[in-house]
Design a protein around this motif. Sequence first.
Motif, PDB file in Angstrom:
ATOM      1  N   PRO A 259       0.823  -1.136   0.061  1.00 50.81           N
ATOM      2  CA  PRO A 259       0.040  -0.108   0.231  1.00 50.81           C
ATOM      3  C   PRO A 259       0.825   1.346   0.060  1.00 50.81           C
ATOM      4  CG  PRO A 259      -0.834  -1.559   1.910  1.00 50.81           C
ATOM      5  CD  PRO A 259       0.432  -2.047   1.238  1.00 50.81           C
ATOM      6  N   CYS A 260       0.447   2.112  -0.887  1.00 54.70           N
ATOM      7  CA  CYS A 260       1.244   3.437  -0.759  1.00 54.70           C
ATOM      8  C   CYS A 260       1.088   4.368   0.541  1.00 54.70           C
ATOM      9  CB  CYS A 260       0.906   4.264  -2.009  1.00 54.70           C
ATOM     10  SG  CYS A 260      -0.672   4.639  -2.353  1.00 54.70           S
ATOM     11  N   ALA A 261      -0.073   3.928   0.981  1.00 57.14           N
ATOM     12  CA  ALA A 261      -0.436   4.847   2.263  1.00 57.14           C
ATOM     13  C   ALA A 261       0.743   4.157   3.539  1.00 57.14           C
ATOM     14  CB  ALA A 261      -1.785   4.429   2.525  1.00 57.14           C
ATOM     15  N   LEU A 262       1.605   3.260   3.241  1.00 54.35           N
ATOM     16  CA  LEU A 262       2.598   3.010   4.181  1.00 54.35           C
ATOM     17  C   LEU A 262       3.776   4.180   4.256  1.00 54.35           C
ATOM     18  CD1 LEU A 262       3.002  -0.843   3.857  1.00 54.35           C
ATOM     19  CD2 LEU A 262       1.650   0.591   5.579  1.00 54.35           C
ATOM     20  N   ARG A 268       7.806   3.086  10.013  1.00 55.96           N
ATOM     21  CA  ARG A 268       9.074   2.462   9.467  1.00 55.96           C
ATOM     22  C   ARG A 268       9.040   1.018   9.550  1.00 55.96           C
ATOM     23  NH1 ARG A 268      13.240   4.414  14.223  1.00 55.96           N
ATOM     24  NH2 ARG A 268      12.388   3.440  15.969  1.00 55.96           N
ATOM     25  N   TYR A 269       9.789   0.332   8.829  1.00 55.46           N
ATOM     26  CA  TYR A 269       9.801  -1.297   8.767  1.00 55.46           C
ATOM     27  C   TYR A 269      11.317  -1.427   8.504  1.00 55.46           C
ATOM     28  CZ  TYR A 269       4.829  -0.541   8.418  1.00 55.46           C
ATOM     29  OH  TYR A 269       3.372  -0.250   8.579  1.00 55.46           O
ATOM     30  N   PRO A 270      11.793  -2.767   8.872  1.00 58.81           N
ATOM     31  CA  PRO A 270      13.110  -3.118   8.874  1.00 58.81           C
ATOM     32  C   PRO A 270      13.442  -3.399   7.468  1.00 58.81           C
ATOM     33  CG  PRO A 270      11.587  -4.737   9.958  1.00 58.81           C
ATOM     34  CD  PRO A 270      10.884  -3.701   9.947  1.00 58.81           C
ATOM     35  N   VAL A 271      14.623  -3.345   7.085  1.00 60.98           N
ATOM     36  CA  VAL A 271      14.975  -3.918   5.507  1.00 60.98           C
ATOM     37  C   VAL A 271      14.460  -5.199   5.202  1.00 60.98           C
ATOM     38  CG1 VAL A 271      16.940  -4.440   4.154  1.00 60.98           C
ATOM     39  CG2 VAL A 271      16.921  -2.285   5.532  1.00 60.98           C
ATOM     40  N   SER A 272      14.663  -6.010   6.177  1.00 61.95           N
ATOM     41  CA  SER A 272      14.052  -7.506   5.891  1.00 61.95           C
ATOM     42  C   SER A 272      12.562  -7.700   5.579  1.00 61.95           C
ATOM     43  CB  SER A 272      14.335  -8.492   7.106  1.00 61.95           C
ATOM     44  OG  SER A 272      13.685  -7.946   8.366  1.00 61.95           O
ATOM     45  N   GLU A 273      11.676  -6.697   6.044  1.00 62.31           N
ATOM     46  CA  GLU A 273      10.527  -6.579   5.770  1.00 62.31           C
ATOM     47  C   GLU A 273      10.150  -6.192   4.463  1.00 62.31           C
ATOM     48  OE1 GLU A 273       6.385  -7.285   6.388  1.00 62.31           O
ATOM     49  OE2 GLU A 273       8.032  -8.265   7.391  1.00 62.31           O
ATOM     50  N   TRP A 274      10.713  -4.876   4.148  1.00 61.55           N
ATOM     51  CA  TRP A 274      10.553  -4.489   2.632  1.00 61.55           C
ATOM     52  C   TRP A 274      10.939  -5.445   1.778  1.00 61.55           C
ATOM     53  CZ3 TRP A 274       7.713  -0.623   2.268  1.00 61.55           C
ATOM     54  CH2 TRP A 274       7.549   0.313   3.390  1.00 61.55           C
ATOM     55  N   PRO A 294      16.006   0.150  10.254  1.00 63.29           N
ATOM     56  CA  PRO A 294      14.606   0.692   9.655  1.00 63.29           C
ATOM     57  C   PRO A 294      14.390   1.392   8.463  1.00 63.29           C
ATOM     58  CG  PRO A 294      15.333   1.989  11.573  1.00 63.29           C
ATOM     59  CD  PRO A 294      16.378   0.799  11.392  1.00 63.29           C
ATOM     60  N   ARG A 295      13.557   1.580   7.712  1.00 63.24           N
ATOM     61  CA  ARG A 295      13.653   2.293   6.524  1.00 63.24           C
ATOM     62  C   ARG A 295      12.038   2.686   6.277  1.00 63.24           C
ATOM     63  NH1 ARG A 295      18.318   1.872   7.356  1.00 63.24           N
ATOM     64  NH2 ARG A 295      19.822   1.503   5.808  1.00 63.24           N
ATOM     65  N   HIS A 296      12.042   3.693   5.328  1.00 61.73           N
ATOM     66  CA  HIS A 296      10.705   4.160   5.047  1.00 61.73           C
ATOM     67  C   HIS A 296      10.462   4.405   3.884  1.00 61.73           C
ATOM     68  CE1 HIS A 296      10.981   6.158   9.286  1.00 61.73           C
ATOM     69  NE2 HIS A 296      12.139   6.141   8.933  1.00 61.73           N
ATOM     70  N   LEU A 297       8.981   4.319   3.452  1.00 63.92           N
ATOM     71  CA  LEU A 297       8.537   4.624   1.951  1.00 63.92           C
ATOM     72  C   LEU A 297       8.439   6.017   1.969  1.00 63.92           C
ATOM     73  CD1 LEU A 297       7.518   3.108  -0.532  1.00 63.92           C
ATOM     74  CD2 LEU A 297       5.461   2.870   0.338  1.00 63.92           C
ATOM     75  N   LEU A 298       8.839   6.400   0.325  1.00 64.03           N
ATOM     76  CA  LEU A 298       8.726   7.603   0.224  1.00 64.03           C
ATOM     77  C   LEU A 298       8.266   7.537  -1.151  1.00 64.03           C
ATOM     78  CD1 LEU A 298       9.179  10.994   0.157  1.00 64.03           C
ATOM     79  CD2 LEU A 298      11.501  10.433  -0.788  1.00 64.03           C
ATOM     80  N   MET A 299       7.010   8.234  -1.545  1.00 64.77           N
ATOM     81  CA  MET A 299       6.317   8.287  -2.971  1.00 64.77           C
ATOM     82  C   MET A 299       5.872   9.708  -3.147  1.00 64.77           C
ATOM     83  SD  MET A 299       4.115   4.803  -3.468  1.00 64.77           S
ATOM     84  CE  MET A 299       4.954   3.309  -4.104  1.00 64.77           C
ATOM     85  N   PRO A 300       6.877  10.679  -3.449  1.00 66.76           N
ATOM     86  CA  PRO A 300       6.414  12.092  -3.535  1.00 66.76           C
ATOM     87  C   PRO A 300       5.348  12.214  -4.641  1.00 66.76           C
ATOM     88  CG  PRO A 300       8.530  11.688  -4.706  1.00 66.76           C
ATOM     89  CD  PRO A 300       8.143  10.397  -3.833  1.00 66.76           C
ATOM     90  N   ALA A 301       5.054  11.479  -5.672  1.00 63.51           N
ATOM     91  CA  ALA A 301       3.902  11.726  -6.322  1.00 63.51           C
ATOM     92  C   ALA A 301       2.893  10.563  -6.610  1.00 63.51           C
ATOM     93  CB  ALA A 301       4.336  12.048  -7.982  1.00 63.51           C
ATOM     94  N   GLY A 302       2.766   9.779  -5.075  1.00 55.40           N
ATOM     95  CA  GLY A 302       2.095   8.630  -5.132  1.00 55.40           C
ATOM     96  C   GLY A 302       2.518   7.546  -6.205  1.00 55.40           C
TER      97      GLY A 302
END
Length: 411
Positions: A259-262, A268-274, A294-302
């Motif tokens: 989901p892009c809503a993440l 934040r989720y660990p690298v292993s989860e991504w 930990p890492r985060h999702l970034l989608m600046p234009a969805g």
Amino acid sequence: MLRIAWLALVWLLAAAPFGAGAQSRQAAEAEFRQWLETRVWPDASRQGVSRATFEAATGGVVLDWSLPDLVPPGATPSPPQVNWQAEFSSPISYFAEDRIKPLESIGRGLIRQWASTLAQIEARYGVPKEIVVAIWGRESAFGRAAIPKPAIRTLATKAFMATRKDMFYPELIAALKIVQDGHIAVSDMKSSVAGALGQPQFLPSKYLAYAVDFDGDGRRDIWRSVPDTLASIANYLRQHGWQPGVHWGVEAIVPDAVPCALEGPDKRYPVSEWQRVGTTRIDGSPLPGAAGEPRHLLMPAGRFGPAFIVSGNFYVLKTYNESDLYALFIGHLADRLVADSRIHGRWATSAGLKRGDVRAMQERMIAMGYDVGAADGLVGFRTRTAIGLWQQRNGRAQTCWPDESLVKTLR
């Protein structure tokens, strides 16, 4: 006779009211001088500013009527002028090659020129040279951009009669302390129209907290000293939590099932989860970093633009300028300063929407209980995730980005 008439007209304009209910400029200047003496001087004195320094800094200073966002004494503040009819656009223009390429070309040369200094800075603060140089380039074109305003006059005007004068007042006192400490002469203390100082564009309070003397001359000179400028940027980032040895982020392939809503700093989720859900670097290789980092999702234009998996250092970059696009620009430019790096994902162009349309959508979503950040016609990560959540709850494909159909539905 023509010259006399012209001078008379200039005088009348100077003495005329500045907006409804405002004093004449002449009266405002008199009140300004009194304000400097009765309010600013006592506060500056309590902060250790001497009378000699105060007089050297403020003697003869007059208001700068050319600055934006002024509310002269007696005037009623006007609401912010926002062009809600302006075209709502994709972030694609922010990353146009004609903006990045010149900075890349010049920045690579400067990295070579200042290699020894940058190596010492990186060893002391743990911030990569390319990140420091990227910010230097973005803020002041590597010190080549004009920084035209006398800082004390600018800050005094803003503190006296700007729309956000309470924000500028402590910055004026901080600027007087900088002069008191002898780091820069008043005549050389230049700022932007917003009072940001020198090549790193620090507000005075940030200067006092984070500027450093790296060239050892006893002054923290972010106007003329390249070593002081670069080290001050690195110190700022380190003091705001920069983690040495951790890259800011990478462009990624994010499966449609994710989901892009993440997106966002609060998720934040660990690298292993991504990696478990199939996320990879853009070339298909594994994400960098240890499994538990930990890492985060970034989608600046969805879903209508490239995706990135970013570390906490990305959000440290955002402390320099609270904008996803600014931080992404810095990270991307930094990568290009040391390698042939490009953003591969396609940015879709927005069409048929005005900024006012997006604001109306945001207002409707706020009324429905969604956290969009602010109804400002801009699409930050909170608005993007709110759109994604609404789409999910209403059985629509998650895009996390407004389009004409969505806006019409939510108006």
